[in-house]
Design an enzyme around this catalytic site. Structure first.
Site, PDB file in Angstrom:
ATOM      1  N   GLY A  44     -37.698  -6.596  29.698  1.00  0.00           N
ATOM      2  CA  GLY A  44     -36.801  -5.700  28.956  1.00  0.00           C
ATOM      3  C   GLY A  44     -37.284  -4.276  28.782  1.00  0.00           C
ATOM      4  O   GLY A  44     -36.481  -3.347  28.706  1.00  0.00           O
ATOM      5  N   GLU A  99     -42.238  -2.120  23.668  1.00  0.00           N
ATOM      6  CA  GLU A  99     -41.293  -3.244  23.587  1.00  0.00           C
ATOM      7  C   GLU A  99     -39.869  -2.697  23.608  1.00  0.00           C
ATOM      8  O   GLU A  99     -39.623  -1.585  23.137  1.00  0.00           O
ATOM      9  CB  GLU A  99     -41.617  -4.019  22.291  1.00  0.00           C
ATOM     10  CG  GLU A  99     -40.735  -5.177  21.945  1.00  0.00           C
ATOM     11  CD  GLU A  99     -40.753  -6.329  22.948  1.00  0.00           C
ATOM     12  OE1 GLU A  99     -40.437  -6.067  24.122  1.00  0.00           O
ATOM     13  OE2 GLU A  99     -41.021  -7.469  22.553  1.00  0.00           O
ATOM     14  N   ASP A 100     -38.945  -3.495  24.109  1.00  0.00           N
ATOM     15  CA  ASP A 100     -37.554  -3.028  24.146  1.00  0.00           C
ATOM     16  C   ASP A 100     -36.901  -3.067  22.759  1.00  0.00           C
ATOM     17  O   ASP A 100     -36.338  -2.084  22.301  1.00  0.00           O
ATOM     18  CB  ASP A 100     -36.717  -3.829  25.165  1.00  0.00           C
ATOM     19  CG  ASP A 100     -36.782  -5.355  24.967  1.00  0.00           C
ATOM     20  OD1 ASP A 100     -37.523  -5.822  24.065  1.00  0.00           O
ATOM     21  OD2 ASP A 100     -36.096  -6.071  25.705  1.00  0.00           O
ATOM     22  N   ASP A 103     -36.281  -7.795  16.869  1.00  0.00           N
ATOM     23  CA  ASP A 103     -35.134  -8.471  16.254  1.00  0.00           C
ATOM     24  C   ASP A 103     -35.672  -9.218  15.030  1.00  0.00           C
ATOM     25  O   ASP A 103     -35.886  -8.618  13.976  1.00  0.00           O
ATOM     26  CB  ASP A 103     -34.533  -9.382  17.334  1.00  0.00           C
ATOM     27  CG  ASP A 103     -33.228 -10.027  16.944  1.00  0.00           C
ATOM     28  OD1 ASP A 103     -32.623  -9.589  15.957  1.00  0.00           O
ATOM     29  OD2 ASP A 103     -32.807 -10.980  17.612  1.00  0.00           O
ATOM     30  N   LYS A 131     -33.588  -4.011  15.108  1.00  0.00           N
ATOM     31  CA  LYS A 131     -32.494  -4.593  14.310  1.00  0.00           C
ATOM     32  C   LYS A 131     -33.098  -5.029  12.987  1.00  0.00           C
ATOM     33  O   LYS A 131     -33.352  -6.217  12.778  1.00  0.00           O
ATOM     34  CB  LYS A 131     -31.924  -5.822  15.024  1.00  0.00           C
ATOM     35  CG  LYS A 131     -31.078  -5.543  16.222  1.00  0.00           C
ATOM     36  CD  LYS A 131     -30.442  -6.849  16.693  1.00  0.00           C
ATOM     37  CE  LYS A 131     -29.996  -6.762  18.120  1.00  0.00           C
ATOM     38  NZ  LYS A 131     -29.631  -8.085  18.676  1.00  0.00           N
ATOM     39  N   PHE A 153     -25.572  -7.777  19.863  1.00  0.00           N
ATOM     40  CA  PHE A 153     -26.361  -8.068  21.062  1.00  0.00           C
ATOM     41  C   PHE A 153     -26.091  -6.983  22.094  1.00  0.00           C
ATOM     42  O   PHE A 153     -24.975  -6.816  22.566  1.00  0.00           O
ATOM     43  CB  PHE A 153     -26.013  -9.446  21.628  1.00  0.00           C
ATOM     44  CG  PHE A 153     -26.990  -9.884  22.668  1.00  0.00           C
ATOM     45  CD1 PHE A 153     -28.166 -10.533  22.306  1.00  0.00           C
ATOM     46  CD2 PHE A 153     -26.765  -9.619  24.017  1.00  0.00           C
ATOM     47  CE1 PHE A 153     -29.091 -10.915  23.270  1.00  0.00           C
ATOM     48  CE2 PHE A 153     -27.681 -10.006  24.990  1.00  0.00           C
ATOM     49  CZ  PHE A 153     -28.847 -10.654  24.611  1.00  0.00           C
ATOM     50  N   VAL A 154     -27.137  -6.230  22.422  1.00  0.00           N
ATOM     51  CA  VAL A 154     -26.959  -5.067  23.292  1.00  0.00           C
ATOM     52  C   VAL A 154     -27.596  -5.292  24.667  1.00  0.00           C
ATOM     53  O   VAL A 154     -28.533  -6.087  24.807  1.00  0.00           O
ATOM     54  CB  VAL A 154     -27.545  -3.793  22.647  1.00  0.00           C
ATOM     55  CG1 VAL A 154     -26.761  -3.404  21.419  1.00  0.00           C
ATOM     56  CG2 VAL A 154     -29.026  -3.956  22.311  1.00  0.00           C
ATOM     57  N   ASP A 160     -31.090  -7.063  29.139  1.00  0.00           N
ATOM     58  CA  ASP A 160     -30.184  -7.870  29.955  1.00  0.00           C
ATOM     59  C   ASP A 160     -29.361  -8.849  29.131  1.00  0.00           C
ATOM     60  O   ASP A 160     -29.664  -9.138  27.965  1.00  0.00           O
ATOM     61  CB  ASP A 160     -31.002  -8.705  30.957  1.00  0.00           C
ATOM     62  CG  ASP A 160     -31.681  -9.898  30.273  1.00  0.00           C
ATOM     63  OD1 ASP A 160     -32.357  -9.686  29.239  1.00  0.00           O
ATOM     64  OD2 ASP A 160     -31.524 -11.032  30.745  1.00  0.00           O
ATOM     65  N   ARG A 166     -29.316  -4.605  33.330  1.00  0.00           N
ATOM     66  CA  ARG A 166     -30.535  -3.826  33.057  1.00  0.00           C
ATOM     67  C   ARG A 166     -30.452  -2.424  33.663  1.00  0.00           C
ATOM     68  O   ARG A 166     -31.114  -1.497  33.218  1.00  0.00           O
ATOM     69  CB  ARG A 166     -31.758  -4.516  33.658  1.00  0.00           C
ATOM     70  CG  ARG A 166     -32.109  -5.861  33.030  1.00  0.00           C
ATOM     71  CD  ARG A 166     -33.478  -6.306  33.528  1.00  0.00           C
ATOM     72  NE  ARG A 166     -33.742  -7.724  33.330  1.00  0.00           N
ATOM     73  CZ  ARG A 166     -34.243  -8.249  32.220  1.00  0.00           C
ATOM     74  NH1 ARG A 166     -34.498  -7.489  31.181  1.00  0.00           N
ATOM     75  NH2 ARG A 166     -34.488  -9.542  32.134  1.00  0.00           N
TER      76      ARG A 166
HETATM   77  P1  5GP Z   1     -37.538 -11.297  18.214  1.00  0.00           P
HETATM   78  O1  5GP Z   1     -38.688 -12.215  18.465  1.00  0.00           O
HETATM   79  O2  5GP Z   1     -37.939 -10.024  17.531  1.00  0.00           O
HETATM   80  O3  5GP Z   1     -36.435 -12.008  17.480  1.00  0.00           O
HETATM   81  O4  5GP Z   1     -36.887 -10.987  19.605  1.00  0.00           O
HETATM   82  C1  5GP Z   1     -37.333  -9.988  20.433  1.00  0.00           C
HETATM   83  C2  5GP Z   1     -36.814 -10.202  21.842  1.00  0.00           C
HETATM   84  O5  5GP Z   1     -35.505 -10.774  21.848  1.00  0.00           O
HETATM   85  C3  5GP Z   1     -36.687  -8.898  22.569  1.00  0.00           C
HETATM   86  O6  5GP Z   1     -37.864  -8.542  23.237  1.00  0.00           O
HETATM   87  C4  5GP Z   1     -35.527  -9.176  23.519  1.00  0.00           C
HETATM   88  O7  5GP Z   1     -36.032  -9.760  24.697  1.00  0.00           O
HETATM   89  C5  5GP Z   1     -34.669 -10.199  22.804  1.00  0.00           C
HETATM   90  N1  5GP Z   1     -33.526  -9.578  22.113  1.00  0.00           N
HETATM   91  C6  5GP Z   1     -33.310  -9.462  20.787  1.00  0.00           C
HETATM   92  N2  5GP Z   1     -32.161  -8.846  20.525  1.00  0.00           N
HETATM   93  C7  5GP Z   1     -31.623  -8.545  21.732  1.00  0.00           C
HETATM   94  C8  5GP Z   1     -30.415  -7.864  22.129  1.00  0.00           C
HETATM   95  O8  5GP Z   1     -29.582  -7.387  21.337  1.00  0.00           O
HETATM   96  N3  5GP Z   1     -30.206  -7.736  23.466  1.00  0.00           N
HETATM   97  C9  5GP Z   1     -31.082  -8.227  24.392  1.00  0.00           C
HETATM   98  N4  5GP Z   1     -30.767  -8.047  25.676  1.00  0.00           N
HETATM   99  N5  5GP Z   1     -32.225  -8.863  24.054  1.00  0.00           N
HETATM  100  C10 5GP Z   1     -32.484  -9.016  22.736  1.00  0.00           C
END
Ligand code: 5GP
Length: 182
Positions: A44, A99-100, A103, A131, A153-154, A160, A166
């Protein structure tokens, strides 16, 4: 690019590029000439990483890790697995995780624990998107954030859905029928 799939553009290309430049400049100031090891989280963050490092002016090297935290679709499997580890040691290095999106924060929390064991000189995080309202790890430190976004969800700019989208240079929400069609 197929614009019929777009429900809403959250972040246009020009806004992203402007912010990435600011982040690079801020990081360059903060590290004050110290060498940085930028660690991009695949897949990502690969586009963000390539734009970000071109805006960082301190000495820098790059490495990549691949982590799986989400299954093919939209929902978290709640599992974080290292699919590809770093190629080089980070002991005594100033590590910047790129990091992208943050969440729940679970991925980053786990990743930081894994990397801290390797005794870097410092460990910071630069995430393009945050987020915040979804956070489960409340004391997670993210030193640099591009944009706070709502709980949607983006995709695009490296992010992706089922490995697609992407390559779009902006960040957007897909029309619901494209999430449901899998
Ligand atoms: P976390 O562990 O913080 O819940 O999730 C982080 C990962 O979830 C990110 O690195 C990404 O890969 C994925 N993710 C979370 N939200 C989104 C979103 O809105 N779009 C996409 N494409 N991936 C997301």
């Amino acid at each position: 690019m197929d614009r019929c799939i777009i429900d809403e553009v959250l972040l246009p290309e020009s806004i992203i590029q402007k912010r990435v430049k600011e982040l690079g400049e801020q990081i360059s100031r903060d590290y004050g000439g110290q060498e940085v090891r930028a660690v991009g989280i695949l897949r990502g963050a690969f586009i963000f990483m390539s734009d970000l490092v071109r805006n960082i002016s301190v000495p820098l090297s790059v490495d990549f890790m691949a982590i799986s935290s989400y299954t093919e679709g939209r929902d978290s499997g709640g599992v974080v697995r290292i699919l590809k580890d770093l190629d080089k040691p980070i002991t005594n290095k100033h590590v910047l995780i790129v990091e992208d999106i943050v969440d729940t924060g679970l991925t980053l929390h786990h990743l930081k624990e894994v990397l801290m064991i390797r005794e870097p000189a410092s460990l910071k995080v630069c995430a393009l998107l945050d987020k915040k309202e979804r956070r489960l790890i409340h004391d997670l430190q993210v030193e640099y954030t591009g944009f706070e976004i709502p709980n949607r969800f983006v995709v695009g700019y490296g992010l992706d859905y089922a490995e697609k989208y992407r390559n779009y240079p902006f960040i957007f929400v897909l029309k619901p029928e494209f999430y449901q069609s899998l």
